[in-house]
Scaffold this motif. Sequence first.
Motif, PDB file in Angstrom:
ATOM      1  N   ALA A  79       0.952  -1.291  -0.044  1.00  0.00           N
ATOM      2  CA  ALA A  79       0.087   0.176   0.145  1.00  0.00           C
ATOM      3  C   ALA A  79       0.695   1.121   0.088  1.00  0.00           C
ATOM      4  O   ALA A  79       2.183   1.089   0.364  1.00  0.00           O
ATOM      5  N   PRO A  80       0.342   2.282  -0.316  1.00  0.00           N
ATOM      6  CA  PRO A  80       1.039   3.437  -0.328  1.00  0.00           C
ATOM      7  C   PRO A  80       1.629   3.938   1.057  1.00  0.00           C
ATOM      8  O   PRO A  80       0.749   3.396   2.076  1.00  0.00           O
TER       9      PRO A  80
ATOM     10  N   LEU B 199       1.149  10.658   0.819  1.00  0.00           N
ATOM     11  CA  LEU B 199       1.334   9.222   0.290  1.00  0.00           C
ATOM     12  C   LEU B 199       2.349   9.220  -0.688  1.00  0.00           C
ATOM     13  O   LEU B 199       2.381   9.845  -1.530  1.00  0.00           O
ATOM     14  N   ILE B 200       2.880   8.181  -0.484  1.00  0.00           N
ATOM     15  CA  ILE B 200       4.323   7.813  -1.490  1.00  0.00           C
ATOM     16  C   ILE B 200       4.127   6.551  -1.753  1.00  0.00           C
ATOM     17  O   ILE B 200       3.820   5.667  -0.949  1.00  0.00           O
ATOM     18  N   GLU B 201       4.311   6.487  -3.040  1.00  0.00           N
ATOM     19  CA  GLU B 201       4.066   5.111  -3.761  1.00  0.00           C
ATOM     20  C   GLU B 201       4.894   4.023  -3.367  1.00  0.00           C
ATOM     21  O   GLU B 201       4.521   2.877  -3.095  1.00  0.00           O
ATOM     22  N   THR B 202       6.106   4.204  -2.807  1.00  0.00           N
ATOM     23  CA  THR B 202       6.989   3.290  -2.517  1.00  0.00           C
ATOM     24  C   THR B 202       7.187   3.122  -1.157  1.00  0.00           C
ATOM     25  O   THR B 202       6.961   4.138  -0.595  1.00  0.00           O
TER      26      THR B 202
ATOM     27  N   VAL C  26       8.276   7.755  -9.195  1.00  0.00           N
ATOM     28  CA  VAL C  26       7.551   7.778  -8.042  1.00  0.00           C
ATOM     29  C   VAL C  26       6.488   8.843  -8.208  1.00  0.00           C
ATOM     30  O   VAL C  26       6.438   9.946  -8.470  1.00  0.00           O
ATOM     31  N   VAL C  27       5.160   8.241  -7.943  1.00  0.00           N
ATOM     32  CA  VAL C  27       4.013   8.913  -7.550  1.00  0.00           C
ATOM     33  C   VAL C  27       3.766   9.450  -6.267  1.00  0.00           C
ATOM     34  O   VAL C  27       3.900   8.557  -5.347  1.00  0.00           O
ATOM     35  N   ILE C  28       3.770  10.735  -6.024  1.00  0.00           N
ATOM     36  CA  ILE C  28       3.345  11.248  -4.612  1.00  0.00           C
ATOM     37  C   ILE C  28       1.947  11.913  -4.603  1.00  0.00           C
ATOM     38  O   ILE C  28       1.636  12.298  -6.032  1.00  0.00           O
TER      39      ILE C  28
ATOM     40  N   ALA D   8      -8.517  16.408   0.527  1.00  0.00           N
ATOM     41  CA  ALA D   8      -8.207  16.673  -0.601  1.00  0.00           C
ATOM     42  C   ALA D   8      -6.772  15.875  -1.072  1.00  0.00           C
ATOM     43  O   ALA D   8      -6.140  15.991  -0.044  1.00  0.00           O
ATOM     44  N   ILE D   9      -6.752  15.522  -2.314  1.00  0.00           N
ATOM     45  CA  ILE D   9      -5.794  14.434  -2.490  1.00  0.00           C
ATOM     46  C   ILE D   9      -5.220  15.227  -3.963  1.00  0.00           C
ATOM     47  O   ILE D   9      -5.901  15.266  -4.984  1.00  0.00           O
ATOM     48  N   SER D  10      -4.054  15.434  -4.156  1.00  0.00           N
ATOM     49  CA  SER D  10      -3.436  15.935  -5.409  1.00  0.00           C
ATOM     50  C   SER D  10      -2.186  15.019  -5.590  1.00  0.00           C
ATOM     51  O   SER D  10      -1.062  15.015  -5.012  1.00  0.00           O
ATOM     52  N   PHE D  11      -2.259  14.505  -6.850  1.00  0.00           N
ATOM     53  CA  PHE D  11      -1.020  13.590  -7.075  1.00  0.00           C
ATOM     54  C   PHE D  11      -0.386  14.238  -8.115  1.00  0.00           C
ATOM     55  O   PHE D  11      -0.672  14.909  -8.937  1.00  0.00           O
ATOM     56  N   TYR D  12       0.984  14.088  -8.072  1.00  0.00           N
ATOM     57  CA  TYR D  12       1.993  14.453  -8.642  1.00  0.00           C
ATOM     58  C   TYR D  12       2.792  13.378  -9.113  1.00  0.00           C
ATOM     59  O   TYR D  12       3.069  12.317  -8.569  1.00  0.00           O
TER      60      TYR D  12
END
Length: 143
Positions: free
Chosen positions: A66-67, A81-84, A94-96, A113-117
């Motif tokens: 899981a993240p 949240l960090i993908e790794t 890496v997606v954060i 609220a979640i913003s993905f980068y």
Amino acid sequence: MFLKNVLAALAVGGALVGCAASGDRMVRADDLRNENYLVTDTVISDLDFPSLQRNLFQHRAACGSAPRFVMHEGETAYASLIETADTPESYENVVIADLIQYPESWRAPVRVAISFYSYYINDDIKQRVDAMLNAVRQPGNCM
């Protein structure tokens, strides 16, 4: 004349070395946090950080991964949240996701609220973002 040629060669060589060094630059998480690297953003109602963490624990137990949830230092309403599972040397692949927890009010329930980068944006990245959202929204539903 010979001295001019040597100086010119050194200047060109120095410029090439400078270009190579800048190509090896590590991408930090903070480098991604701007609109150029924004993949998507969303708001999830009826969710707070403790519930979100519980969902991630459930998802990790059921699916094996899981993240990683990381609170921002000195903040109670900001996290990531960090993908790794491990801290990467570079965030290039890496997606954060940055999270903001909003309190319940008479106008709206508690929500996050979640913003993905991501440094790259392609179909693979969009699938990885969907997998991260799935871990939060539907723990135990392994993609």
